[in-house]
Design a protein around this motif. Structure first.
Motif, short mmCIF file in Angstrom:
data_model
loop_
_atom_site.label_atom_id
_atom_site.label_comp_id
_atom_site.label_asym_id
_atom_site.label_seq_id
_atom_site.Cartn_x
_atom_site.Cartn_y
_atom_site.Cartn_z
N LEU A 57 1.47 -4.00 5.65
CA LEU A 57 1.31 -2.56 5.60
C LEU A 57 2.40 -1.95 6.48
N ILE A 58 3.35 -1.24 5.86
CA ILE A 58 4.55 -0.79 6.55
C ILE A 58 4.62 0.73 6.52
N ASP A 59 4.91 1.33 7.67
CA ASP A 59 5.21 2.75 7.73
C ASP A 59 6.67 2.91 7.29
N THR A 60 6.88 3.50 6.12
CA THR A 60 8.22 3.56 5.54
C THR A 60 9.13 4.57 6.22
N VAL A 61 8.63 5.36 7.16
CA VAL A 61 9.47 6.28 7.92
C VAL A 61 10.11 5.58 9.11
N THR A 62 9.29 4.83 9.86
CA THR A 62 9.78 4.18 11.07
C THR A 62 10.06 2.69 10.88
N GLY A 63 9.54 2.09 9.81
CA GLY A 63 9.69 0.66 9.60
C GLY A 63 8.71 -0.17 10.38
N LYS A 64 7.72 0.45 10.99
CA LYS A 64 6.72 -0.28 11.79
C LYS A 64 5.73 -0.98 10.88
N VAL A 65 5.41 -2.23 11.24
CA VAL A 65 4.39 -2.98 10.51
C VAL A 65 3.03 -2.65 11.13
N VAL A 66 2.22 -1.93 10.38
CA VAL A 66 0.91 -1.52 10.88
C VAL A 66 -0.04 -2.70 10.94
N GLU A 67 -0.04 -3.53 9.90
CA GLU A 67 -0.91 -4.71 9.85
C GLU A 67 -0.32 -5.70 8.85
N ARG A 68 -0.65 -6.96 9.04
CA ARG A 68 -0.16 -7.99 8.13
C ARG A 68 -1.29 -8.99 7.88
N PHE A 69 -1.42 -9.39 6.60
CA PHE A 69 -2.48 -10.32 6.20
C PHE A 69 -1.85 -11.51 5.48
N VAL A 70 -2.38 -12.69 5.76
CA VAL A 70 -1.93 -13.92 5.12
C VAL A 70 -3.11 -14.56 4.41
N HIS A 71 -2.93 -14.88 3.13
CA HIS A 71 -4.00 -15.47 2.32
C HIS A 71 -3.50 -16.79 1.74
N LYS A 72 -4.16 -17.85 2.13
CA LYS A 72 -3.80 -19.18 1.64
C LYS A 72 -4.36 -19.39 0.23
N ASN A 73 -3.70 -20.25 -0.53
CA ASN A 73 -4.13 -20.62 -1.88
C ASN A 73 -4.19 -19.42 -2.82
N CYS A 74 -3.36 -18.42 -2.56
CA CYS A 74 -3.33 -17.23 -3.42
C CYS A 74 -1.90 -17.00 -3.91
N VAL A 75 -1.77 -16.73 -5.20
CA VAL A 75 -0.47 -16.47 -5.80
C VAL A 75 -0.60 -15.24 -6.71
N GLY A 76 0.52 -14.90 -7.35
CA GLY A 76 0.52 -13.76 -8.25
C GLY A 76 -0.16 -14.09 -9.57
N PRO A 77 -0.32 -13.10 -10.42
CA PRO A 77 0.14 -11.72 -10.24
C PRO A 77 -0.68 -10.95 -9.22
N VAL A 78 -0.01 -10.03 -8.51
CA VAL A 78 -0.63 -9.21 -7.47
C VAL A 78 -0.64 -7.76 -7.94
N ASN A 79 -1.78 -7.12 -7.82
CA ASN A 79 -1.93 -5.70 -8.15
C ASN A 79 -2.40 -4.97 -6.91
N ILE A 80 -1.83 -3.79 -6.65
CA ILE A 80 -2.15 -3.02 -5.45
C ILE A 80 -2.45 -1.58 -5.85
N VAL A 81 -3.49 -1.03 -5.24
CA VAL A 81 -3.79 0.39 -5.38
C VAL A 81 -4.08 0.93 -3.99
N HIS A 82 -3.55 2.12 -3.70
CA HIS A 82 -3.62 2.71 -2.37
C HIS A 82 -4.13 4.13 -2.49
N PHE A 83 -5.18 4.48 -1.75
CA PHE A 83 -5.71 5.84 -1.79
C PHE A 83 -6.42 6.13 -0.47
N GLU A 84 -6.31 7.37 -0.03
CA GLU A 84 -6.87 7.82 1.25
C GLU A 84 -6.48 6.84 2.35
#
Length: 365
Positions: A116-143
């Motif tokens: 999760l990246i703040d695209t203004v400052t480039g700061k990484v707000v949070e990062r998650f690592v999930h083992k045994n997971c591959v694509g396809p990846v779908n993302i939806v962002h709201f509120e």
């Protein structure tokens, strides 16, 4: 160089006071370079009559990882910038329209990396690592929520991950009164500022679920004012689209029986599987094969949004996540309503006429 559309605004923008020889404080853009697996943030500066982009920050994903999906904030209307929790406390939503979720997959190690990246400052707000997971990846962002899916290589199912972000300050019940001002974490438009220096760490909740069907795409319902509860729309490999209640994707769902405070908040007990309820399949018995896109559009009615599903075929439907609370039922008795209204009008007219005659007669006595 930077080009503005429509072109007649470019010269006006280039000569504006906020951009004359300075880095504009209002405009930031970012790009994703899939060849170099790199995310770059740019600022806009004025060079006479032209606009130039200058690199402010960049980020490269680790070796063997490939960027497969990027989810940006739609900046839709938000009805409430806070959430009432058990015991009367209030959690302030971290609504950052510049927050982007970047997903990268390593096929060698079968690992999914979501940042999760703040695209203004480039700061990484949070990062998650999930083992045994591959694509396809779908993302939806709201509120203040991020929902994303991936494929589990071992169990051959779709993993669904839900993330909610709140400000570090939790307002207790006795801290809110008539003399309490608006919290500093809530801006004029209920959104967070990327330039604000915060001393308290954000509260990030994350929880994983799974679905028995493969998910091809994700979308979220939209309404005019954002009052209606959001519903997450999942396009399935089987050709159907299911509407998932937001409560099922709440990362704060408790494990075990909810306490009294959790029940007051409306939380339901955690269970890993997201149920596919037949009544929630908005395509009914129709199948749209190879679903590629789900478009949602608000209407003038707050309870209703329009959904267009695009695949080999197209399917159009109306969606009411919180039912038709601003609509009259189809079996509503309009004739009875008209009769009652006319009866009340006639009754008021007769009563007012009788009152005038009574007052006139009283004056003659």
């Amino acid at each position: 160089s930077v080009h503005i559309v429509p072109k007649n605004l470019q010269s006006a923008f280039a000569t504006a006071e906020v951009t004359t020889g300075k880095l504009t404080d209002q405009l930031r853009v970012f790009t994703v370079d899939p060849e170099q697996e790199r995310i770059v943030g740019y600022g806009i500066i004025s060079m006479g009559a032209d606009l130039k982009a200058t690199e402010l920050w960049s980020m490269t994903v680790p070796n063997t990882y490939t960027i497969v999906a990027v989810g940006t904030h739609p900046n839709d209307p938000v009805n409430s910038p806070a959430r009432h929790v058990g015991g009367g406390s209030v959690m302030i939503k971290h609504i950052n329209p510049h927050l982007a979720a970047v997903a990268a997959v390593s096929e060698e190690s079968a690992t999914l990396l979501v940042s999760l990246i703040d695209t203004v400052t480039g700061k990484v707000v949070e990062r998650f690592v999930h083992k045994n997971c591959v694509g396809p990846v779908n993302i939806v962002h709201f509120e203040n929520n991020v929902i994303y899916t991936a494929s589990h290589v071992t169990y051959q199912r779709t993993e669904v991950f839900a993330v909610s972000i709140y400000e570090g300050t939790v307002l207790e019940k006795y801290e809110m009164n008539l003399w309490t001002g608006v919290p500093e974490t809530v801006g004029a438009d209920d959104s967070a500022s990327s330039f604000e220096v915060k001393t308290e760490k954000l509260i990030v909740s994350q929880r994983g679920f799974f679905m028995p069907h493969r998910v091809r795409t994700l979308a979220v319902s939209k309404t005019r004012q954002g009052i209606t509860e959001r519903a997450v729309l999942a396009g399935l490999e089987t050709g159907g689209v299911v509407s998932i209640d937001r409560r099922f994707l709440d990362p704060r769902r408790p494990i075990g029986t909810p306490t009294k405070q959790e029940a007051e908040e409306g939380l339901i007990a955690y269970f890993g599987e997201i149920p596919v309820i037949p009544q929630k399949i908005i395509t009914y018995l129709n199948e749209v094969q190879n679903i590629d896109t789900i478009l949602t559009i608000p209407t003038n009615l707050e309870s209703t949004c329009l959904v267009l599903i695009v695949g080999i075929d197209m399917f159009y439907a109306r969606l009411q996540p919180s039912l038709g609370f601003d609509l009259l039922a189809e079996e509503f008795n309009y004739a009875l309503l008209i009769m009652l209204t006319l009866g009340l009008c006639i009754g008021v007219w007769f009563m007012s006429r009788a009152l005038r005659q009574k007052r006139l007669a009283k004056k003659w006595k």
